[in-house]
Design a protein around this motif. Structure first.
Motif, mmCIF file in Angstrom:
data_model
loop_
_atom_site.group_PDB
_atom_site.id
_atom_site.type_symbol
_atom_site.label_atom_id
_atom_site.label_comp_id
_atom_site.label_asym_id
_atom_site.label_seq_id
_atom_site.Cartn_x
_atom_site.Cartn_y
_atom_site.Cartn_z
ATOM 1 N N MET A 1 0.848 -1.190 0.000
ATOM 2 C CA MET A 1 0.000 0.000 0.000
ATOM 3 C C MET A 1 0.885 1.242 0.000
ATOM 4 O O MET A 1 1.895 1.301 0.689
ATOM 5 N N PRO A 2 0.545 2.254 -0.783
ATOM 6 C CA PRO A 2 1.379 3.455 -0.843
ATOM 7 C C PRO A 2 1.264 4.282 0.429
ATOM 8 O O PRO A 2 0.375 4.063 1.253
ATOM 9 N N PRO A 3 2.163 5.267 0.613
ATOM 10 C CA PRO A 3 2.006 6.194 1.731
ATOM 11 C C PRO A 3 0.617 6.824 1.706
ATOM 12 O O PRO A 3 0.123 7.221 0.655
ATOM 13 N N CYS A 4 0.002 6.916 2.853
ATOM 14 C CA CYS A 4 -1.408 7.287 2.921
ATOM 15 C C CYS A 4 -1.645 8.064 4.210
ATOM 16 O O CYS A 4 -1.258 7.605 5.291
ATOM 17 N N PHE A 5 -2.269 9.230 4.113
ATOM 18 C CA PHE A 5 -2.469 10.047 5.299
ATOM 19 C C PHE A 5 -3.812 10.768 5.229
ATOM 20 O O PHE A 5 -4.441 10.876 4.170
ATOM 21 N N ALA A 6 -4.238 11.270 6.371
ATOM 22 C CA ALA A 6 -5.391 12.169 6.462
ATOM 23 C C ALA A 6 -5.057 13.228 7.494
ATOM 24 O O ALA A 6 -4.406 12.943 8.507
ATOM 25 N N CYS A 7 -5.509 14.457 7.241
ATOM 26 C CA CYS A 7 -5.166 15.577 8.098
ATOM 27 C C CYS A 7 -6.395 16.467 8.286
ATOM 28 O O CYS A 7 -7.206 16.619 7.361
ATOM 29 N N LEU A 8 -6.518 17.053 9.468
ATOM 30 C CA LEU A 8 -7.593 17.984 9.785
ATOM 31 C C LEU A 8 -6.978 19.270 10.316
ATOM 32 O O LEU A 8 -6.062 19.234 11.145
ATOM 33 N N ALA A 9 -7.458 20.411 9.813
ATOM 34 C CA ALA A 9 -6.995 21.713 10.290
ATOM 35 C C ALA A 9 -8.215 22.568 10.575
ATOM 36 O O ALA A 9 -9.168 22.590 9.787
ATOM 37 N N TRP A 10 -8.191 23.291 11.695
ATOM 38 C CA TRP A 10 -9.363 24.061 12.107
ATOM 39 C C TRP A 10 -8.941 25.186 13.048
ATOM 40 O O TRP A 10 -7.833 25.148 13.610
ATOM 41 N N PRO A 11 -9.784 26.203 13.233
ATOM 42 C CA PRO A 11 -9.462 27.258 14.202
ATOM 43 C C PRO A 11 -9.496 26.681 15.611
ATOM 44 O O PRO A 11 -10.543 26.232 16.094
ATOM 45 N N ALA A 12 -8.355 26.685 16.278
ATOM 46 C CA ALA A 12 -8.248 26.004 17.571
ATOM 47 C C ALA A 12 -9.209 26.559 18.611
ATOM 48 O O ALA A 12 -9.637 25.837 19.520
ATOM 49 N N GLY A 13 -9.572 27.833 18.493
ATOM 50 C CA GLY A 13 -10.462 28.428 19.484
ATOM 51 C C GLY A 13 -11.934 28.240 19.206
ATOM 52 O O GLY A 13 -12.789 28.673 20.002
ATOM 53 N N ASN A 14 -12.273 27.573 18.105
ATOM 54 C CA ASN A 14 -13.674 27.377 17.734
ATOM 55 C C ASN A 14 -14.168 26.073 18.372
ATOM 56 O O ASN A 14 -13.794 24.973 17.946
#
Length: 610
Positions: A1-14
């Protein structure tokens, strides 16, 4: 299986966004067979979805001098230096400071590798991809949350809610399925291209190009042929050796051609027998067999070879088998190939190497325009020789060669090979091509506009977007991980600065590479200018599954969505003998699109039911 990722970015104060992120994190963790390794800081979460024990990919946390997190890098990173290098397992605070200060640009100049960078400084979050986009990088928004991932099919259904088909994008893929413009098959999902950067913290931000090959190519190296060959040889060896150091067990996919033979020779220098297996896929079809060439390379290098029979009787994948990815991929047609591998080569610790990329970099071409490039550099010492070489390379007379170059010598701007290919497809499919901008929108500016580059070098540059297509686009638990070591930034940048007439030394395609590796290759390979083909294999495979393909297309989603007309399908089905060379290619391309449409519809139906 190839390199595989998931990422989440959000306003930390929300607080609302933070609660929704916790649900998405839980979904990611429970969707995987094992809890994924992850990086987390306020406003940012990244999970490595690759199998445990994946040797050539890692999460590198970034911290400033005060120890405060500044984001992370996912992938494999090397420093810019001569020799075979080990991948980095950490970045110092000073290195992190330079990367943050330049918004990630320092990665492009001081390092190289396959990576996705997520940089967080204050409230600003930036996303950056290496120049060859070796790890796919898709992104979408869920309100205040930015979701970034390499493979939609490896993510839980929560990442795929509220998606709508982008029919205009699918029509473009019908014209040219290699095209990658930032758009996918969904309106809500976009792709960040090679060498691009995006400010995730601004919802409507557009990608910006950080890596542009044209300035590099506009500063050509003035080396003797011997010095150019030595520079090429050492750079190839360094890139292959560095990738080998990042992997455990390596299986080299040796086709029998020049490029894969060069990579095999480089691996033989740095790997012992326990770390290296040589594999050849022996295609049983009417195409000329390549096995004899692969055997010649191994005999010259003192290596054993494992030949795996690939018969055209192997059935095409079922039309319901395409993974639910962000867009259709022609690699779908190869599903099941891994079943012919012996068990010892199916381990997650085994990485496959190929020779892909050599055609674009070492330069497999018949173009005579290197003559204009030579004249425009202002040196005429070997003008007559390069005129003869251009005629030899293009297999045309001296006068026809001169006629081909004359318009460019008189000031005609260089033309994009990518644009020419797309417009040619439009003509063949009898589609309206007057508004060419509609079909070219989103392609890198550097692949369409030459700037001040000469025509031969710009032809080479304008084909580089095809390198984005040479990667692992589908995530499957049983799929192999493939590295193409020639598609490495140091080698790409060297080949951009070497003149095309020197890359095609002596009027022979990839002539400089042949000279550079003359002692590592048997004469049979070094002098060979033909390429292996699998045309008859795919034609015979389609012939064996004709009824399955015809039924799927006649009663499928493409017809329903208006992406395939009855008259066009009838024309293709009438040519069952495939007398037209494009028939089997068009049929397989349509079959891939149909399979993807079914996967998309199936996932949508599942989400509606749940």
């Amino acid at each position: 299986m190839p390199p595989c990722f998931a990422c989440l970015a959000w306003p930390a104060g929300n607080e609302d966004a933070t609660r929704r992120v916790e649900h998405l994190v839980w979904a990611l963790q429970t969707h995987q067979p094992e809890r994924p390794s992850a990086f987390r800081m306020p406003g940012l979460y990244l999970a490595d979805l690759s199998p445990t024990g994946h040797p050539a990919c890692r999460i590198l946390p970034l911290h400033n001098a005060e120890g405060v997190p500044a984001g992370c890098l996912y992938g494999t990173l090397f420093r810019r230096a001569a020799g075979s290098l080990r991948p980095l397992d950490r970045l110092s605070p000073e290195e992190t400071r330079r990367i943050c200060r330049t918004g990630g640009r320092a990665l492009m100049t001081e390092y190289w590798g396959h990576y996705v960078l997520i940089l967080k400084t204050g409230d600003t979050i930036r996303l950056l991809v290496d120049p060859v986009s070796a790890i796919p990088c898709f992104y979408r928004r869920h309100g205040e949350i930015a979701c970034v991932f390499s493979h939609l099919e490896a993510c839980p259904d929560e990442f795929a809610t509220d998606l709508t088909l982008d029919l205009a994008s699918l029509r473009r893929l019908r014209v040219y399925d290699k095209i990658q413009t930032g758009r996918t098959a969904y309106c809500e999902i976009h792709e960040l291209g090679g060498g691009q950067r995006l400010e995730l913290s601004r919802p409507n931000a557009s990608p910006e190009t950080i890596w542009d090959p044209r300035p590099l190519a506009s500063q050509p190296l003035h080396l003797s042929d011997q010095d150019a060959a030595e520079a090429l040889r050492e750079t190839v060896r360094d890139c292959v050796g560095s990738w080998a150091s990042a992997c455990g067990h390596i299986a080299m996919d040796l086709s029998g051609g020049l490029d894969s033979s060069i990579v095999t020779a480089c691996l033989a220098r740095v790997c012992n027998d326990k770390r290296l297996d040589i594999v050849h896929h022996h295609i049983r079809a009417a195409d000329a067999p390549e096995l004899v060439h692969a055997q010649a390379t191994c005999a010259h290098l003192g290596l054993d070879i494992l030949a795996l029979d690939v018969a055209p009787s192997r059935a095409l994948p079922d039309p319901d088998a395409h993974p639910p990815s962000a867009r259709p991929w022609r690699n779908f047609l190869g599903l099941g190939f891994d079943k012919i591998l012996p068990d010892r080569l199916r381990s997650p610790g085994t990485t496959f190497f190929t020779g892909q990329g050599g055609d674009h970099l070492f330069l497999m071409t018949r173009s005579p325009l290197g003559l204009t490039d030579y004249i425009r550099q202002g040196a005429y010492a070997r003008l007559w020789t390069e005129w003869l070489n251009a005629a030899r390379l293009s297999d045309t007379s001296l006068w026809k060669t001169f006629a081909s170059n004359l318009p460019y010598l008189l000031g005609r701007p260089a033309r994009s090979a990518l644009e020419t290919a797309i417009m040619g497809r439009l003509d063949r499919l009898d589609l309206p091509g007057g508004k060419s901008g509609e079909w070219l929108e989103g392609l890198p500016d550097w692949a369409l506009r030459p700037g001040d580059l000469p025509p031969g070098k710009f032809e080479q540059i304008s084909t580089l977007p095809h390198l984005y297509q040479i990667r692992d686009p589908l995530a499957r638990a049983s799929g192999r991980h493939v590295i193409h070591p020639l598609i490495s930034q140091p080698l790409i940048e060297l080949c951009l600065r070497l003149p095309v007439w020197q890359l095609c030394l002596g009027g022979i395609n990839r002539g400089l590479a042949r000279m550079a590796f003359s002692s590592d290759l048997p004469d049979q390979i070094r002098r060979r200018t033909s390429k292996g083909e699998a045309t008859q294999y795919f034609a015979r495979q389609l012939a064996g599954d004709w009824e399955k393909v015809a039924t799927a297309l006649s009663q499928g989603c493409l017809m329903e969505a208006g992406l395939l007309g009855r008259a066009e399908l009838d024309r293709l089905l009438a040519d069952r003998a495939m007398t037209a060379s494009a028939t089997f290619r068009d049929m397989l391309q349509l079959y891939t699109l149909e399979a993807w449409m079914r996967a998309a519809r199936s996932r949508t139906a599942r989400l509606v039911r749940s």
